[in-house]
Every structure is written in structure tokens, then in C-alpha cells.
Design a protein around this motif. Structure first.
Motif, PDB file in Angstrom:
ATOM      1  N   ALA A 152       4.573   9.933   7.496  1.00  0.00           N
ATOM      2  CA  ALA A 152       5.208  10.085   6.184  1.00  0.00           C
ATOM      3  C   ALA A 152       4.147  10.143   5.081  1.00  0.00           C
ATOM      4  N   THR A 153       3.207   9.244   5.196  1.00  0.00           N
ATOM      5  CA  THR A 153       2.137   9.209   4.181  1.00  0.00           C
ATOM      6  C   THR A 153       1.293  10.476   4.230  1.00  0.00           C
ATOM      7  N   ILE A 201       0.694   4.100  -2.736  1.00  0.00           N
ATOM      8  CA  ILE A 201       0.365   5.501  -2.432  1.00  0.00           C
ATOM      9  C   ILE A 201       1.440   6.414  -2.998  1.00  0.00           C
ATOM     10  N   ASP A 202       2.719   6.030  -2.828  1.00  0.00           N
ATOM     11  CA  ASP A 202       3.802   6.857  -3.367  1.00  0.00           C
ATOM     12  C   ASP A 202       3.673   7.009  -4.880  1.00  0.00           C
ATOM     13  N   GLN A 203       3.269   5.908  -5.539  1.00  0.00           N
ATOM     14  CA  GLN A 203       3.097   5.987  -6.995  1.00  0.00           C
ATOM     15  C   GLN A 203       1.954   6.937  -7.372  1.00  0.00           C
ATOM     16  N   LYS A 204       0.855   6.862  -6.613  1.00  0.00           N
ATOM     17  CA  LYS A 204      -0.289   7.744  -6.885  1.00  0.00           C
ATOM     18  C   LYS A 204       0.115   9.201  -6.709  1.00  0.00           C
ATOM     19  N   ILE A 205       0.857   9.483  -5.629  1.00  0.00           N
ATOM     20  CA  ILE A 205       1.286  10.870  -5.348  1.00  0.00           C
ATOM     21  C   ILE A 205       2.224  11.356  -6.443  1.00  0.00           C
ATOM     22  N   ALA A 206       3.152  10.478  -6.863  1.00  0.00           N
ATOM     23  CA  ALA A 206       4.098  10.869  -7.916  1.00  0.00           C
ATOM     24  C   ALA A 206       3.352  11.200  -9.209  1.00  0.00           C
ATOM     25  N   GLU A 207       2.359  10.368  -9.571  1.00  0.00           N
ATOM     26  CA  GLU A 207       1.566  10.634 -10.771  1.00  0.00           C
ATOM     27  C   GLU A 207       0.765  11.925 -10.624  1.00  0.00           C
ATOM     28  N   GLY A 208       0.248  12.153  -9.395  1.00  0.00           N
ATOM     29  CA  GLY A 208      -0.491  13.389  -9.145  1.00  0.00           C
ATOM     30  C   GLY A 208       0.382  14.604  -9.342  1.00  0.00           C
ATOM     31  N   GLU A 209       1.610  14.564  -8.830  1.00  0.00           N
ATOM     32  CA  GLU A 209       2.525  15.702  -8.967  1.00  0.00           C
ATOM     33  C   GLU A 209       2.888  15.944 -10.431  1.00  0.00           C
ATOM     34  N   LYS A 210       3.087  14.869 -11.192  1.00  0.00           N
ATOM     35  CA  LYS A 210       3.385  15.034 -12.609  1.00  0.00           C
ATOM     36  C   LYS A 210       2.241  15.766 -13.318  1.00  0.00           C
ATOM     37  N   ASN A 211       1.006  15.411 -12.991  1.00  0.00           N
ATOM     38  CA  ASN A 211      -0.148  16.046 -13.636  1.00  0.00           C
ATOM     39  C   ASN A 211      -0.346  17.480 -13.181  1.00  0.00           C
ATOM     40  N   VAL A 212       0.091  17.785 -11.922  1.00  0.00           N
ATOM     41  CA  VAL A 212       0.056  19.192 -11.487  1.00  0.00           C
ATOM     42  C   VAL A 212       1.004  20.009 -12.348  1.00  0.00           C
ATOM     43  N   GLU A 213       2.182  19.461 -12.590  1.00  0.00           N
ATOM     44  CA  GLU A 213       3.153  20.160 -13.427  1.00  0.00           C
ATOM     45  C   GLU A 213       2.617  20.366 -14.845  1.00  0.00           C
ATOM     46  N   LYS A 214       1.826  19.407 -15.334  1.00  0.00           N
ATOM     47  CA  LYS A 214       1.228  19.548 -16.667  1.00  0.00           C
ATOM     48  C   LYS A 214      -0.041  20.395 -16.626  1.00  0.00           C
ATOM     49  N   VAL A 244       0.840  -1.210   0.000  1.00  0.00           N
ATOM     50  CA  VAL A 244       0.000   0.000   0.000  1.00  0.00           C
ATOM     51  C   VAL A 244       0.866   1.247   0.000  1.00  0.00           C
ATOM     52  N   LEU A 245       1.941   1.263   0.803  1.00  0.00           N
ATOM     53  CA  LEU A 245       2.805   2.451   0.875  1.00  0.00           C
ATOM     54  C   LEU A 245       3.446   2.737  -0.485  1.00  0.00           C
ATOM     55  N   ILE A 246       3.887   1.675  -1.131  1.00  0.00           N
ATOM     56  CA  ILE A 246       4.492   1.885  -2.454  1.00  0.00           C
ATOM     57  C   ILE A 246       3.442   2.400  -3.441  1.00  0.00           C
ATOM     58  N   ASP A 291      -7.375   8.697  -5.024  1.00  0.00           N
ATOM     59  CA  ASP A 291      -6.970   7.288  -4.921  1.00  0.00           C
ATOM     60  C   ASP A 291      -6.046   7.071  -3.731  1.00  0.00           C
ATOM     61  N   ALA A 292      -5.122   8.009  -3.539  1.00  0.00           N
ATOM     62  CA  ALA A 292      -4.175   7.892  -2.413  1.00  0.00           C
ATOM     63  C   ALA A 292      -4.916   7.967  -1.078  1.00  0.00           C
ATOM     64  N   ILE A 293      -5.887   8.891  -0.972  1.00  0.00           N
ATOM     65  CA  ILE A 293      -6.693   9.031   0.255  1.00  0.00           C
ATOM     66  C   ILE A 293      -7.448   7.736   0.533  1.00  0.00           C
ATOM     67  N   LYS A 294      -8.057   7.140  -0.506  1.00  0.00           N
ATOM     68  CA  LYS A 294      -8.831   5.904  -0.321  1.00  0.00           C
ATOM     69  C   LYS A 294      -7.938   4.772   0.200  1.00  0.00           C
ATOM     70  N   LEU A 295      -6.758   4.650  -0.399  1.00  0.00           N
ATOM     71  CA  LEU A 295      -5.829   3.625   0.078  1.00  0.00           C
ATOM     72  C   LEU A 295      -5.426   3.854   1.528  1.00  0.00           C
ATOM     73  N   GLN A 296      -5.187   5.133   1.870  1.00  0.00           N
ATOM     74  CA  GLN A 296      -4.794   5.498   3.241  1.00  0.00           C
ATOM     75  C   GLN A 296      -5.885   5.091   4.225  1.00  0.00           C
ATOM     76  N   ARG A 297      -7.140   5.360   3.887  1.00  0.00           N
ATOM     77  CA  ARG A 297      -8.240   5.055   4.804  1.00  0.00           C
ATOM     78  C   ARG A 297      -8.529   3.560   4.850  1.00  0.00           C
TER      79      ARG A 297
END
Length: 893
Positions: free
Chosen positions: A673-674, A633-646, A629-631, A658-664
Motif C-alpha cells: 500500500a505504501t 507517510i500518508d500525510q507527506k504524500i497528501a501534501e506532495g499531491e497538493k503541491n503537484v496540483e499547485k 509512520v503509515l499515517i 520525506d516519505a521515502i526516508k520514513l519508508q526506509r
């Protein structure tokens, strides 16, 4: 003195009157003349006329002629200082070949014109005073005046005469066309007469033929022909009455071929024939019936049947026709068809007593025939066929009470029914002996249904019950054999068949022994299913298939209420444990290959088995899930940041969610950290959203500035409002809206001015013209008071504003100028309307008022209203109302 003046006046008037009314006949000479019209073998109108006239008399054109005579009167009358010179042809008469096929064409045969010459001569000096040469004159009835001239009388004492009168009569192309048209009408009349003659002759022949017919059915084949003749006669009469010659030849006065009498005679024939046709059609079914009876007597049954069918087609409810059709079917031994017709007659129609009696008698004959046929069928053991005929015989007794039913019916029924039942039982016995118990059951079921239907004749059911009992014991015996051979499924099947029979048949009791045997067989089936599961599990080929087989075995046990097998319990636990272990192994493999979502699914399925079936927990499973799950979530956040940049915030927010759902879901709400990573992504999304808002607001502001440059202040104001609203809706971004607010304040006066103009334009389009004028005047006032010119805008006056709109508003403005006493402006607006082609009739009242007011202002004794009108209107007829009103008002001053 007064009397003298009065008398002098009377004398003078009498003298003048006498002088003007006096006339003197100087010359009056009458001659009787004649003119012969002969054939000249040319294509002139005269010869064409003679040819046509000759065709009617069968004479050669050279032998065809006609002449006309007349009285020629030449006269000279002195009237004051002039001479009236005249030549007239009177009393025109025509003789000769003037008839065309019985029609007198005298009025068409007179010449159309005359070419004449004559001299006016002084009697004393015999000097020619005036020559009239080659004058062409059209001849017109009744007095054909060929000369009437007024000549100056230079010598009042002179005497005159007319001499050397010569005439040449001529026929013109127009006169030929006129007589030819008349002849065409006559030819059409003759042709119409011929048609009527032929039709009357045909009708007379039909009337004679009808009078010679001896039987009414003989009319049948002629009815279509008669109807056709009636229709043709009507069309002929209608056609003749609509022809031009019927109106234009005046045949009411001149009918040489007695056309009207022929029409009346044909109408009389037609009424008689039409009445006959209608009478025949009303009784057509009787005509067909009568013809059928004649053909029956002549033994022409096929033709008779067709006639009766035709009669029924015309009148389906005519009972005698239906009876004859039933009789024909009876004669052909088609008893069912005959009987159906008899049922129709006796049950649905109301036949006369004779027909009713005949129909019942025929039905009784069919009843006896059915019994006879049934007896013959039973003799050859065709009991089913016998019963069918007996049923139809019995049906007659039920449906037709007046029919006498033979007592032989019951006797034949007993014989046939017992025979048929024995056939069913024989079939059942053969199936039992051969071991085909299901076939035997079918035969016995059919036998039972048959016995129930004919219980009146088969009161005893013993024979059928004996065979059911035999089948019951055969099923039990077969079940016992299969159980001994460990074919438990077969044993269950046979025991169930036995159970089904004893349950259905009240004469057979279901024993406890049968129930015990059935349960033992089912336990055998269940045990075999569990053994198959165990073998599959030990082979280890397909765990899912093994699990499915075990579920089927358990389902079978529950449905049949069997005790649980210890082996089945053990296998269930071992299979679930193996499946649990496999899911964890599969999840680890997927995790190691970076297929985290699929790995997580496997781990989740393992957890589900663990919770549901109390499988011993794998100590590493929780850590495996947390790490995955931690990995993820990190992937979801990384993809989210890439799309913010775009700047693809929709996609970025999706990854954030998606990251929030996994966290809960996986209880990582306290993982710092998460939490930090998710919050960082949220802040980036928020920051980018605010940047987007600022950029959109700046773009709107830039567009507004561009619209201001283009002097489109209303659109600019709208764009500034959008920018301000956008900033206010995103107040959490704490953006500054001072710049668009200041710019909005700067242009507010220009916006207000343009809105007034827009409102004026809308009022024009909606037809509220007074509102439009008020808005335009308000805009002009606003322009001046608030110095709108500083924005680079130019204000137009009301006249220019109106001239750029529709014509009706321009006329309203012209009338507005009248109310404000700006008459020249009103006239200028009318000139604009003229130039646009506006209707002068709609401006009439406005022109009159403007003209009247301008005439009052312009009036001066030394001035000319014509010059003023010319200046104002350029003498254009469009301003007719203005010109008349201006002139009238000017003259009133």
C-alpha cells in the motif's frame, strides 16, 4: 655702332640718376628756445608731477620748477616735384628740480606731446600756402620731430619759408603714470634702505653686547633671539633683492643711499652671528653645564639642577652633567635616583678618569648609607625594609666592582634575615593555634621561599619542618572528627589536605592509614549520594533530575575507583524502566493529538533505551511505531499531491523524499500500500514536470514566431534552439520537437544573412575594416542568391551601411571605392564625412587621389575645371586638397 649705343645709354642713366637724387634746401632756420614748467595749483598731470618732485625736496610746489631748452630747426627741402616741410627740436636739455631723492629723472620730465601751429608761406608774395593748426604730436627722443610733411611743388621757381611757429608743451596722464611708477620704485628703494639701516644698527648692538660677555654660558638665553635675528636678516635681504626697484633702478650704477653696501654689511653681520649660533648650539650642553656649576657655587641648587637637566636634554651622554645630577640627588638623600644615574655613567658611558673616580666614590658613600639605614630598620624590627636596603647595597657591590664593600653587609644581612624568618614563623604559629591551617600553610610557604632566597644566611630548615608536621597531624585529626560525625565530604577534604602536605614535604611520610581513611570517607560520600537518588526516585517529582543525580554519583565512584553499590545498580534499572514507560506514554498521547512527528521521536527514544540498557520491551511499541509512520507517510504524500496540483514541484519532491526516508528508516519497503502511494506521487510529479517542459517549449516557440514577425531572425533561431534543446534534455517525456525544427529550417537563410550583417558590424567596432567590407559584400551576395527578400528583409548597399557607422570606417570605405574605381562614390562618402564634421586633414590623401582620377575622367578642352570643382565641392574650403589636386591634374592634360 655698338659703342655709340653704349655711350648713349651711359649718358642717359647718369642724367636720370642725377635728376632723381637732386634736392634743394629752400629754407633752414635754427632758434634756441627754452620752456619753464611751473606749478599752477591744479590736478593736471604737470602739477601732479611738480607736487611729487616737491615732496622729495621739502619745498612748496610753487617753489618747485624745472625748465628745458632746445634748438628748434625749421627747414624746407625741394625734392623733385615735392616739398619736404619739417620742424625738429634738437639738443633737449633740462635744468632745475630734476632730482627725486638722489635719482635724476630728466628722461621722465620732458613733456609728452606738443600742440603747435605754423604756416608755409610764399616768400615773394608773402601768401600762406599751407596752414598747420592745432596739431597734436607725441614727442619722442632723441630728435623731437614735430612736423614732417610732403607738399606738392606747383611752382618750381617759387621760394618758401615757415613762419608763425607756435608751440604749447603738454604732460599727459600716461606721462604722469610713468613718472609716478618710477617714483614708487624710488620710494620702495628708500624704504628698503631704511630697513637695512635699522637691521645693521641692531646687529652692531648685538656684536657689541657679545664682545662684553665674560662667560660663554651667558649666551644661552640669547640663542633663540640670535636665531630669530639671523632668519629675519635673511628674509630682509631676500625680500630686498626680489623687489622690482632692485632690478629696475640700476642701482649698480646709481646707488645714492649705498643700498648694496648696506646689504653686504648685513650679510657679513649675519654670517658672523649665524656662525656664533651654530657654535653655541654645538656646545650648548657645555654652556648649560658651566651655568649649572656657577649656580652650584652660588648654592642655587634648584636652578643648577635645571641647568644640568637642560645640558642632559641636549647631550644625554655627557658624563660630568650626569654626575652633577647624581650628586644633587645624593645631597637630597634620594639615593636610588642618584644610584641609577651612577649606574648609567659607569656601565653605559665612557667617562673620563676623574668623573669615573668621583662616581665610584659617590656610589661607595651610598653603599655605606644603605647599610646604616638597614641597621636602623633592624633596630625597630623592620626587617623587610632592612633587607631591601641591604639588597641595594649588595647590588652596588655586584654592578660596580671598583666600589669597596663593607664587611658589615653580611653582619646586617644575618640579623635582618633571621628576624624576618621569625616573623613568618610567628604568623604560622598563630594561624595553627587558631585553627587557620591554610593561612598557616601560606605563611610557611612564604617562609620556605624566603629561606631559599637567603640560604647563605639560613642554612637550617628545622623550624619550618616542625611546623609542617604539626599541620599535617592537625588535618588528620580534623578528618577523623568529621568522619565520626558522618560529615564525609568534610573528612575527605581534610584527609586530602593532609595527603597534599605529606606528598609535597619530603620530611613527612604518607601512611597507609591515611589512604584507608581517605577511601572510607569517599565511600561515605558515595553512599550519601546514592541515598539522595533513592529519596528523589521515591518522591517521583522529577525523573530526569533523579537520573542526573545518579549519573553524578556513578561519575564520582569511577573517578575515585570505588566499588559499585548494589542499591545504585537497582536504582539505575528502575529509573531507565520508568523513563522507557514514560516515553511510550508520551508518544501515545502525542499520536492521539495528531502530533505524529513528535510522537515518533518519543518512540525512537524509547527504542534507544531498550537497546542500550536491555529494558524489557513493550509488546505494543512496534505496532505503535508502524501505525504512526503509515499515517505520517500518508500525510507527506497528501501534501506532495497538493503541491503537484499547485505546480510547486520543488516542495512536492521534498515531501516525496520525506516519505521515502520514513519508508526506509522504519522498514516498510515491502508494504504494498505504501509503495503504491509513493509511486503514484512520483508519477504525478513526473507528469507535471513533462507538462511544464511542453509548456516552456511552446512558450519559446511562440516567442520565436513573434521575433520572426519582427524580422529578428537570429533571436528567433536562438529561441527555437532553446525549445529543441529543452525537449531533448527531457527525452523521457517523449515530447515532439518537429514543429520548432521545421520552423528553424524555414528561416535558416534569413538567419544566415543577418549573421553576416552582424559579423560586419562587429568587425567595424573592432577596427578590422576590410573584414567588415568583405562580410557586407558577402551578405549582399547571399541576399541575391537566396532570395532573402521573400522574408520581408531589405538589403542596403555598402555606401548606406558605411554611412551609418563611425567616421574612420567611412574613410576606409571611401578608399575602398578608389580601389574599385568608383570615384564618385568615394567623393560622395567624403561629402558625408564633411557633413559629420570629420577632420579634413585626415582625408587629404583620399581627396587628392579622388580629385586626380575624376579630373582625368572629366577632362575636355572645351570644359572649365572651375565649374567642375564648383559642382563637386560647392567651393567649400573643407575640400581644399581636392580642389588643388583636381586643378593640377586638369592642367596636366
Amino acid at each position: 655702332m655698338k659703342k655709340i649705343i653704349y655711350l648713349a645709354t651711359i649718358i642717359l642713366l647718369n642724367f636720370v640718376s642725377t635728376s632723381f637724387s637732386q634736392s634743394q634746401v629752400l629754407f633752414n632756420k635754427s632758434n634756441n628756445e627754452s620752456f619753464v614748467v611751473e606749478y599752477g595749483n591744479t590736478n593736471t598731470p604737470k602739477d601732479l608731477i611738480l607736487k611729487k618732485m616737491a615732496s622729495a625736496t621739502r619745498k612748496a610746489p610753487r617753489n618747485t620748477q624745472f625748465s628745458f631748452s632746445y634748438t628748434q630747426e625749421a627747414r624746407i627741402i625741394r625734392r623733385g616735384a615735392s616739398l619736404e616741410v619739417g620742424i625738429v627740436l634738437k639738443n633737449m636739455n633740462l635744468r632745475g628740480d630734476k632730482f627725486y631723492k638722489g635719482f635724476d629723472l630728466t628722461s621722465y620730465l620732458f613733456p609728452a606731446e606738443v600742440v603747435f601751429s605754423a604756416n608755409l608761406v610764399d616768400v615773394k608774395s608773402n601768401k600762406v600756402i599751407k596752414k598747420y593748426n592745432n596739431a597734436h604730436v607725441k614727442l619722442k627722443a632723441p630728435n623731437y620731430e614735430i612736423l614732417l610733411k610732403q607738399e606738392a611743388d606747383t611752382a618750381p621757381q617759387r621760394q618758401y619759408k615757415i613762419v608763425n611757429i607756435s608751440k604749447k608743451f603738454q604732460y599727459t596722464q600716461a606721462s604722469w603714470q610713468k613718472i609716478n611708477q618710477k617714483i614708487k620704485l624710488i620710494d620702495a628703494y628708500i624704504a628698503g634702505n631704511k630697513d637695512l639701516k635699522i637691521r645693521n644698527k641692531k646687529m652692531a648692538r648685538i656684536a657689541y653686547e657679545n664682545a662684553t660677555l665674560t662667560e660663554n654660558y651667558m649666551y644661552i638665553d640669547s640663542i633663540p633671539y640670535y636665531k630669530e635675528q639671523v632668519l629675519n636678516n635673511e628674509q630682509t635681504i631676500r625680500s630686498i633683492r626680489s623687489q622690482a626697484y632692485f632690478r629696475e633702478l640700476n642701482i649698480a650704477q646709481n646707488d645714492p643711499r649705498q643700498l648694496k653696501q648696506k646689504i653686504q654689511k648685513l650679510e657679513q653681520y649675519n654670517r658672523q652671528l649665524d656662525g656664533l649660533v651654530k657654535s653655541l648650539e654645538n656646545n650648548l650642553y657645555i654652556l648649560y653645564y658651566n651655568r649649572g656649576m656657577v649656580e652650584m657655587k652660588a648654592r642655587a641648587e634648584m636652578r643648577a639642577e635645571q641647568s644640568f637637566m637642560d645640558s642632559k636634554r641636549v647631550n644625554p651622554t655627557f658624563a660630568p652633567t650626569n654626575y652633577q645630577l647624581a650628586k644633587i640627588q645624593y645631597n637630597r638623600r634620594n639615593y636610588r635616583q642618584s644610584l641609577n644615574i651612577l649606574y648609567y655613567i659607569l656601565e653605559e658611558l665612557r667617562p673620563e678618569p676623574v668623573v669615573r673616580k668621583l662616581s665610584n666614590g659617590l656610589a661607595e658613600n651610598i653603599h655605606r648609607e644603605y647599610i646604616r639605614i638597614a641597621r636602623n630598620a633592624s633596630n625597630i624590627k623592620n626587617y623587610g625594609g632592612a633587607i631591601e636596603f641591604l639588597d641595594q647595597a649588595a647590588e652596588i657591590c655586584v654592578r660596580l666592582p671598583a666600589v669597596y664593600c663593607s664587611q658589615n653587609l653580611d653582619t646586617e644581612y644575618v640579623r635582618a634575615v633571621e628576624g624576618e624568618l621569625n616573623l613568618y614563623l610567628h604568623d604560622a604559629d598563630r594561624s595553627i593555634e587558631g585553627g587557620y591551617l591554610l593561612d598557616a600553610e601560606n605563611s610557611l610557604s612564604e617562609a620556605e621561599a624566603f629561606r631559599f632566597r637567603f640560604s647563605k644566611y639560613l642554612p637550617d630548615n628545622k623550624l619550618i619542618d616542625q611546623r609542617w608536621l604539626r599541620i599535617f597531624y592537625d588535618y588528620i585529626s580534623r578528618g577523623d572528627e568529621l568522619y565520626s560525625a558522618m560529615d564525609y565530604k568534610g573528612a575527605v577534604r581534610e584527609y586530602r589536605n593532609a595527603k597534599r602536605i605529606c606528598t609535597k614535604q619530603i620530611t613527612i611520610n604518607c601512611s597507609q592509614t591515611l589512604d584507608n581513611s581517605l577511601k572510607k570517607a569517599k565511600m561515605g560520600v558515595y553512599g550519601q549520594m546514592v541515598n539522595e537518588v533513592e529519596m528523589s526516585y521515591l518522591e517521583g517529582t522529577n525523573l530526569n533530575l533523579t537520573e542526573k543525580k545518579l549519573e553524578q554519583a556513578e561519575a564520582y565512584r569511577r573517578v575515585n575507583n570505588l566499588p559499585e553499590n548494589t542499591k545504585a545498580k537497582r536504582l539505575f534499572r528502575e529509573i531507565k524502566q520508568a523513563k522507557y514507560n514514560n516515553l511510550i506514554s508520551d508518544g501515545i498521547a502525542l499520536k492521539n493529538s495528531s502530533k505524529l512527528a513528535l510522537a515518533l521521536q518519543k518512540f525512537d527514544q524509547a527504542i534507544e533505551i531498550e537497546k542500550t540498557y536491555q529494558v524489557p520491551k513493550d509488546e505494543n511499541l512496534d505496532n505503535l511505531i508502524r501505525e504512526t509512520v503509515l499515517i505520517l507517510i500518508d500525510q507527506k504524500i497528501a501534501e506532495g499531491e497538493k503541491n503537484v496540483e499547485k505546480n510547486n514541484l520543488v516542495r512536492a519532491k521534498s515531501y516525496y523524499v520525506d516519505a521515502i526516508k520514513l519508508q526506509r528508516k522504519y522498514n516498510l519497503l515491502n508494504d504494498r500500500a505504501t509503495i503504491g502511494k509513493i509511486n503514484a506521487l512520483q508519477e504525478k510529479i513526473f507528469a507535471q514536470e513533462c507538462a511544464n517542459v511542453q509548456r516552456s517549449a511552446d512558450e519559446m516557440y511562440s516567442k520565436a514566431v513573434n521575433y520572426i514577425f519582427q524580422k529578428q531572425f537570429i533571436v528567433a533561431d536562438q529561441m527555437l534552439n532553446k525549445a529543441i534543446n529543452l525537449i531533448e534534455l527531457n527525452s523521457v517525456c517523449e515530447l515532439n520537437s518537429d514543429k520548432p525544427v521545421r520552423k528553424k529550417t524555414e528561416i535558416s537563410d534569413a538567419v544566415m544573412y543577418q549573421k553576416e550583417l552582424v559579423a560586419a558590424g562587429k568587425a567595424v567596432k573592432s577596427g578590422t575594416y576590410q573584414v567588415a567590407v568583405d562580410k557586407k559584400m558577402a551578405a549582399t551576395t547571399y541576399y541575391e542568391e537566396y532570395n532573402i527578400g521573400r522574408f520581408g528583409l531589405t538589403n542596403t548597399d555598402l555606401f548606406s551601411f558605411a554611412a551609418s557607422r563611425n567616421e574612420d570606417f567611412m574613410l576606409f570605405t571611401a578608399n575602398y571605392y578608389i580601389r574599385t574605381e568608383e570615384y564618385r562614390q568615394s567623393l560622395a562618402m567624403l561629402i558625408e564625412l564633411k557633413n559629420k564634421g570629420y577632420s579634413k586633414y585626415k582625408t587629404k590623401k583620399t581627396q587628392q587621389i579622388v580629385a586626380s582620377q575624376l579630373a582625368k575622367l572629366d577632362y575636355s578642352p572645351s570644359a572649365s575645371y572651375k565649374e567642375k570643382i564648383a559642382i563637386y565641392t560647392q567651393n567649400n574650403r573643407w575640400f581644399k586638397a581636392f580642389q588643388k589636386s583636381y586643378k593640377a591634374q586638369w592642367k596636366k592634360q
